[in-house]
Design a protein around this motif. Structure first.
Motif: not given
Length: 709
Positions: A604-607, A630-637
């Motif tokens: 649960n930690v986006p890079e 505008w919000q952006y969050a990268g991929s997460k495990a």
């Protein structure tokens, strides 16, 4: 009674808002327009970075502070709304209808210790009301010196509204989502004897969530009073109570415990059964603060808070798959089937309290000026609950809900009794030494003694543990110019060990406390007296807690979070305000000795996470402002073994407000659309209870009117 109270507050807000308007229109005939000068400017002071209100520019820590005015301007009704404006804060199984849960710098906050009211820990097992909060303060990074026990990512402090020096009368009404109604009033001032002041807040909500069926209600009331006993002595008292009842919306598991579900809707309620009941919570606080100025340089302060929390928890809980092969536990079936369990836990109670006393003063040793704080604190927490019910009732499907009968018999939870209590005692000292006009040394030390009593089970009885820790903190601040500072800091933190969750081989086992360490360097400045900028680089390490391949909850190795934060907020010109925030984070699991998780990403930690907000005041129509977020969050495990990666997302929102005066009443009309493009995305994931995903909200609307008179 609850129904009457809820609609009484709503009616009071509406009547208080519109009665003066009607009268003013009869008297004046024509509405007048006023140009407002409100703008986004971050609060420049906070108390969370040390032991008193201090300028953020001089504080060697990463801090965000959002004032009550900004909460109104940005239509912030809860901490989830506020978190959107800070890229370092994310969701951590933030389920609709349950407790708001967050992470900072990739570390999930502890609901027992990471949330504070005026510096004292409170339970965050329900949504914390904001109607009586003057400010939300977020400390990013270790808080060992300030708080003792707290999650390594940081903590959130809620500063209570206090009586106003002049008369305050304000009302707010709002409609949102599928007909959610919100009404609030804010009253403040001084009594005839001006030594005495008051602040009254009340609110009520009819909740109709975007998750269809996850509906409920809420009522809140608070009072804050002060007494200026003498010019040097001030006594403050505050009280609040909230009742909240809402059906909760559980999350999704992986199909076959390996594949992300597709084609699902964020509006679907997996808890949709004829026998589903809402989660009922009641929470209350009583706070007391006394401040005495001994002389112009020295002050004695003592404050305390008592918190009560009660919950009746009911859920038609989705977990596992028994309809395919040997089943999946956790995990849903390939065709979307999932098992439904009747979960009940009635009468849960948590009663934390805390007290703190400080002596603060200024003195000099030769050319070195000192600001000294010496203090002591004590806190205690008692958790009571019964044996929960968790009975299989049948199965349903994520795409096609199936009604199932409740579990057979008449299940009920066992007797409620105290199961855990924690006592924390601490002594602390901090010295802020001004070595030169440009150089300041911050040193501090907190000695913490912990005592925990845990009832393992009725037969084995209580398990007792005691620990003590010394938590040092040192920082250097250099000011190359009046409005710029550069800092470096080293600090230690402390957190309670996690508790093995339901379904693990060592269920309910409690891990011992653990220490965390942080190195941080940062830069802060103000450009042209209009833009506040900050940047920080950090390295945080703590023990890694997870469920291993043997299904045991363990602490092995460490999780190391290394990242960079950049933020800017201010005013480009007379009509354009903005706020930008970005965090790049590398969070890895190391030293575990477990090939399945070694070197993998922390869950649960986006890079990369970023957020941008812009507001424009329309010159052609004074009083009108429009804004975009505008919000952006990268991929997460998804899990410690990184078997599934959850994709990143972009989300946009639009808003607007129009300020005018009708007669003598200042009025602000606001409207907002979140997730403008109605994008589906997985907002957050958790490994709790076997691992779940929560979808983000679909396109939602809200309109409100605020009246100040």
């Amino acid at each position: 009674m609850t129904f009457n109270l809820k609609y009484s507050v709503l009616a009071c807000a509406v009547l208080q808002a519109f009665a003066p308007l009607a009268q003013a229109q009869q008297l004046d005939g024509v509405a007048s327009v006023v140009v407002t000068g409100s703008r986004w400017v971050a609060s420049d002071r906070a108390s969370i970075g040390g032991f008193t209100d201090a300028p953020l520019l001089d504080t060697p820590a990463s801090i965000t502070a959002i004032s009550s005015t900004q909460m109104l301007d940005l239509s912030i009704r809860n901490v989830t709304d506020a978190a959107r404006f800070d890229a370092s804060v994310g969701d951590a199984y933030n389920a609709v209808g349950y407790a708001e849960q967050f992470s900072i710098r990739g570390f999930a906050l502890d609901n027992a210790s990471s949330y504070r009211k005026d510096g004292i820990a409170i339970s965050a097992d329900t949504q914390i009301p904001l109607e009586n909060k003057e400010r939300i303060e977020v400390l990013r990074g270790l808080a060992g010196l300030q708080a003792g026990v707290a999650a390594p990512g940081g903590m959130v402090n809620f500063v209570t509204k206090r009586p106003t020096s002049t008369s305050l009368r304000s009302a707010l009404v709002e409609v949102s989502e599928r007909g959610t109604l919100h009404g609030a009033i804010d009253l403040g001032g001084r009594f005839e004897d001006r030594r005495f002041g008051y602040r009254i807040n009340a609110a009520a909500d009819k909740l109709q969530s975007y998750v269809r069926g996850a509906d409920g209600e809420r009522q809140f009331v608070s009072g804050a009073f002060d007494w200026q006993i003498t010019p040097d002595a001030l006594l403050q008292l505050d009280l609040d109570h909230q009742h909240r009842s809402q059906i909760t919306a559980p999350g999704y598991q992986l199909l076959r415990n390996e594949v992300l579900p597709t084609g699902v809707s964020p509006k679907t309620l997996l808890n949709d059964q004829p026998w589903t009941r809402p989660v009922d919570t009641d929470s209350s606080n009583v706070g007391l603060r006394f401040e005495y100025r001994l002389n112009p340089d020295w002050t004695l302060t003592a404050n305390a808070n008592k918190h009560w929390f009660k919950r009746d928890d009911y859920t038609a809980f989705p977990y596992g798959c028994s309809n395919e092969g040997d089943g999946f536990y956790p995990g849903y079936c390939s065709n979307g089937d999932y098992d439904v369990y009747d979960y009940q836990s009635v009468g849960e109670r948590k009663t934390p309290w805390g007290a703190q006393a400080m002596l603060q003063g200024r003195f000099a040793t030769g050319a070195v000026r000192h600001a000294l704080t010496v203090g002591a604190s004590v806190s205690e927490r008692h958790d009571s609950y019964g044996e929960y019910v968790y009975d299989y009732a049948g199965y349903s499907n994520i795409w096609n809900n199936q009604a199932v009968a409740p579990a057979p018999g008449t299940p009920s939870t066992g007797p409620v009794m105290e199961r855990r209590n924690d006592v924390e005692r601490a002594l602390f000292v901090q010295d802020v030494a001004t070595l030169t006009e440009r150089l300041t040394l911050h040193t501090g030390l907190r000695y913490v003694k912990l005592k925990r009593d845990e009832l393992e089970d009725i037969e084995q009885g209580w398990v007792h543990s005691k620990d003590s820790f010394v938590l040092p903190s040192v920082a250097m601040v250099y000011k190359p110019a009046r409005d710029w500072s550069v800092y470096g800091s080293l600090s230690h933190g402390l957190q309670h060990g996690g508790i093995a969750e339901m379904g693990t081989a060592n269920e309910d086992a409690v891990l011992p406390p653990s220490r965390s360490k942080q190195v941080e360097v940062g830069l802060k400045g103000i450009v042209n007296n209009a833009v506040m900028v900050s940047a920080a680089a950090f390295d945080i390490r703590q023990g890694l807690e997870y469920v291993n391949a043997a299904n045991s909850f363990v602490r092995a190795g460490q999780q190391r979070h290394r990242g960079v934060e950049v933020a800017a907020q201010g005013k480009l010109d007379a009509g354009l305000n903005y706020s930008l925030s970005l965090m790049a984070l590398d969070a890895k699991q190391t030293g575990t000795g477990d090939a399945g998780v070694e070197g993998k990403r922390v869950t649960n930690v986006p890079e990369l996470r970023s957020t941008a907000w812009v507001e424009y005041a329309v010159a052609a129509l004074p009083g009108l402002k429009v804004d975009a977020l505008w919000q952006y969050a990268g991929s997460k495990a998804f899990d410690p073994a990184n078997r599934a990666i959850v994709p990143g997302y972009h989300v946009a929102a639009l808003g607007g407000s129009y300020a005018l005066r009708v007669g003598g009443v200042s009025t602000i009309l606001r409207a907002r659309v979140d997730n403008v493009f109605d994008k589906f995305y997985w907002r957050d994931v958790t490994q709790s209870l076997g691992g779940y995903l929560l979808p983000g909200a679909p396109r939602t609307f809200r309109v409100s009117a605020q009246f100040d008179f």
